[in-house]
Write an enzyme that holds these catalytic residues in place. Structure first.
Site, PDB file in Angstrom:
ATOM      1  N   SER A 161       3.451  -2.473   3.826  1.00 15.40           N
ATOM      2  CA  SER A 161       2.646  -2.468   2.602  1.00 15.40           C
ATOM      3  C   SER A 161       3.208  -3.464   1.605  1.00 15.40           C
ATOM      4  O   SER A 161       4.337  -3.937   1.737  1.00 15.40           O
ATOM      5  CB  SER A 161       2.612  -1.066   1.975  1.00 15.40           C
ATOM      6  OG  SER A 161       3.883  -0.723   1.482  1.00 15.40           O
ATOM      7  N   THR A 162       2.388  -3.776   0.593  1.00 14.51           N
ATOM      8  CA  THR A 162       2.858  -4.654  -0.477  1.00 14.51           C
ATOM      9  C   THR A 162       2.454  -4.031  -1.803  1.00 14.51           C
ATOM     10  O   THR A 162       1.407  -3.383  -1.903  1.00 14.51           O
ATOM     11  CB  THR A 162       2.291  -6.089  -0.307  1.00 14.51           C
ATOM     12  OG1 THR A 162       2.957  -6.966  -1.212  1.00 14.51           O
ATOM     13  CG2 THR A 162       0.797  -6.162  -0.574  1.00 14.51           C
TER      14      THR A 162
ATOM     15  N   GLU B 113       6.510   3.880  -4.866  1.00 14.46           N
ATOM     16  CA  GLU B 113       7.233   2.725  -4.346  1.00 14.46           C
ATOM     17  C   GLU B 113       7.109   1.546  -5.314  1.00 14.46           C
ATOM     18  O   GLU B 113       8.087   0.877  -5.623  1.00 14.46           O
ATOM     19  CB  GLU B 113       6.689   2.359  -2.960  1.00 14.46           C
ATOM     20  CG  GLU B 113       7.563   1.395  -2.205  1.00 14.46           C
ATOM     21  CD  GLU B 113       7.039   1.074  -0.815  1.00 14.46           C
ATOM     22  OE1 GLU B 113       6.027   1.678  -0.390  1.00 14.46           O
ATOM     23  OE2 GLU B 113       7.640   0.218  -0.159  1.00 14.46           O
TER      24      GLU B 113
END
Ligand SMILES: *[C@@H]1O[C@H](CO)[C@@H](O)[C@H](O)[C@H]1NC(C)=O
Ligand SMILES: *[C@@H]1O[C@H](CO)[C@@H](O)[C@H](O)[C@H]1NC(C)=O
Ligand SMILES: *[C@@H]1O[C@H](CO)[C@@H](O)[C@H](O)[C@H]1NC(C)=O
Ligand SMILES: *[C@@H]1O[C@H](CO)[C@@H](O)[C@H](O)[C@H]1NC(C)=O
Length: 495
Positions: free
Chosen positions: A206-207, A165
């Site tokens: 999420s980050t 990601e």
């Protein structure tokens, strides 16, 4: 006289031919050719809070050129993310139908069969997979069943790793900004000197932080090596699960419930009922979950509008106490010092954009960002409502999110004022949304070759140059001939 004119004819014809050749070479071929046909690709970005569909397009004959793929259209799926259908998997598939019907209209019918279709799920499904692998498998099976009903070239529904990601978001941003390679006006591929851009993504669960580094990562889990257009890139990346917007809000809520005080990050004058099941359902709030609680209980909670207490709750999300490496961000995760320019998109953009446009506050420095967060956190509910009545559902969350973004960048990632001045908050590059989806498709369709672009263009270019030189030489020779013939005979020199 007639004889003289006649003798001028051959060189004149030669000159005309040379000139015509030159003119023909200079007419842009694009203008005479049919417009190139387009190809399409579809990515469903199945995030934790919602799913977005992106339709991309590119000229069929320029598959491997950088910066060529752009966004054709997009669609927001109504309802929650696919992970919210754990108890009703078929609903997850059904939720996608409206956007897929739009895709049937957006992509020309004759291109349907050749259009790759991907579904990538992110942190929401990673969390569901942690709590119940069977439930996440059922949801993926349900969306697969729906996607195969369509005439597109369906290539699978998967859960992306946090690493993927982060890296695909970085690839997307640098691809769109042509930081990998550029086709110059002089007809050559070259590597722009400005280097690559770091990427920061803030999703629902999420980050991600991703940027190019010079030396190897101390933790191999944080390093990805990529070969793009003949160049090797060493990239640092980390995805923090439970540090996306919705999970951060739930974790703050769980902490507030322990204090039995009003919510310091919500505005005074605001109150609501919190369903305990929603707060404690996620693995992210496990540490704060009471031993026993009635999951169908609703607890009334009001806003306290207390910026200082809100800040201390938010900073409690970052564990800075131990680091097994030479340097860390937080929670014992290795991170080299941030370097270079960064682009911060998704919820980073939405948060900062609210501060700038709705609140009218400057956010050019970390100090200004902190001041802006304090300002938002000091507003009463009616003051906030008066500013943005249409955004009511999200309004109570801008204070905690502004605090979180400020603390994540300064305390977590260790941006100082200088490094922060090189961060831009942006959601699109041109017409194309910045996120992992485009990079994911470029990778899976092999549209970013490992080797530099082929000789296709340079060959055409060198023959073009050869022809140009030939016709120029022809023209010059003809002109010289013309001049010699046309010049009157020299008058006899007087001595
Ligand atoms: C793009 O690159 C791939 C792999 O390098 C190659 O197979 C394909 O033919 C290329 N496409 C075009 C249009 O040059
Ligand atoms: C949980 O709360 C609901 C309504 O709030 C109530 O009907 C139910 O009896 C409670 N269950 C337990 C185990 O206390
Ligand atoms: C922070 O992390 C360390 C090491 O993992 C752990 O021992 C400590 O309890 C953590 N502190 C908090 C407040 O969670
Ligand atoms: C992109 O695809 C190639 C195979 O086509 C794979 O080896 C590579 O690891 C992928 N890149 C990323 C970042 O996953």
């Amino acid at each position: 006289m007639a004889g003289k004119l006649l003798s001028l004819l051959p060189p004149a014809l030669l000159a005309a031919a040379g000139l015509a050749g030159l003119l023909l070479l200079c007419v842009p071929t694009r203008d005479v050719r049919e417009p190139p046909s387009l190809k399409y690709g579809i990515v469903l970005d199945a995030g934790s809070s919602h799913t977005s569909m992106f339709v991309y397009k590119w000229p069929a004959d320029k598959e491997n050129d950088t910066g060529i793929v752009g966004q054709h259209s997009s669609c927001d799926v109504r309802g929650g993310g696919i992970s919210s259908y754990a108890d009703n998997p078929s609903g997850a598939g059904q939720s996608l139908v409206e956007c897929l019907e739009q895709a049937l209209r957006d992509v020309p019918r004759e291109r349907h069969a050749g259009t790759p279709l991907y579904l990538g799920a992110t942190a929401g499904m990673r969390l569901l997979h942690l709590t119940s692998p069977e439930a996440s498998a059922k949801v993926l099976a349900a969306v697969t069943h729906t996607l195969t009903q369509y005439p597109f070239d369906f290539r699978g529904a998967r859960i992306l790793s946090g690493q993927d990601e982060g890296v695909f978001g970085w690839v997307t941003a640098n691809y769109l900004l042509e930081n990998f390679i550029k086709y110059s006006w002089a007809g050559r591929w070259f590597r722009p000197r400005k280097g690559t851009l770091g990427a920061m993504d803030l999703g629902g669960a999420s980050t991600q932080l991703t940027f190019e580094v010079a030396s190897p990562a101390e933790d191999p889990a944080n390093e990805v090596q990529l070969r793009l257009y003949g160049q090797q890139y060493r990239v640092y990346t980390h995805s923090f699960l439970c540090y996306g917007r919705d999970q951060v809000l739930q974790r703050l809520l769980a902490s507030v419930l322990q204090t039995r005080r009003p919510h310091p990050c919500w505005p005074r004058g605001y109150s609501t009922h919190v369903l305990l099941r929603d707060v404690y359902a996620s693995p992210c709030t496990e540490a704060q979950r009471p031993q026993t609680f009635n999951s169908s209980d609703r607890v009334g909670l009001s806003g306290g509008g207390d910026p200082a207490f809100c800040r201390s709750l938010v900073s409690g999300l970052f564990n800075l106490s131990s680091c097994p490496f030479s340097r860390c961000s937080f929670n014992g995760v290795f991170q080299p010092p941030v370097a270079g320019d960064f682009i911060a998109f998704s919820a980073f953009f939405y948060t900062v954009d609210f501060l700038r446009t709705v609140m009218g506050l400057p956010v050019a420095t970390l100090q200004q960002l902190e001041d802006a967060a304090v300002t938002v956190c000091s507003q009463t509910w009616s003051e906030l409502l008066a500013r943005a009545p249409a955004a009511e559902a999200h309004l109570p969350n801008y204070c905690p999110m502004a605090m979180f973004v400020q603390q994540l960048l300064s305390l977590g990632y260790r941006f100082d004022e200088h490094a922060f001045s090189r961060v831009t908050f942006q959601k699109k590059a041109g017409d194309t949304a910045v996120g992992w989806a485009l990079g994911y498709m470029l990778n899976l369709t092999n549209m970013i070759p490992a080797d530099p672009p082929g000789l296709r263009k340079t060959t055409a270019f060198s023959s073009w140059v050869a022809l140009l030189l030939l016709f120029t030489a022809l023209l010059l020779a003809a002109l010289v001939l013309l001049l010699c013939k046309a010049r009157p005979a020299k008058p006899p020199s007087a001595i």
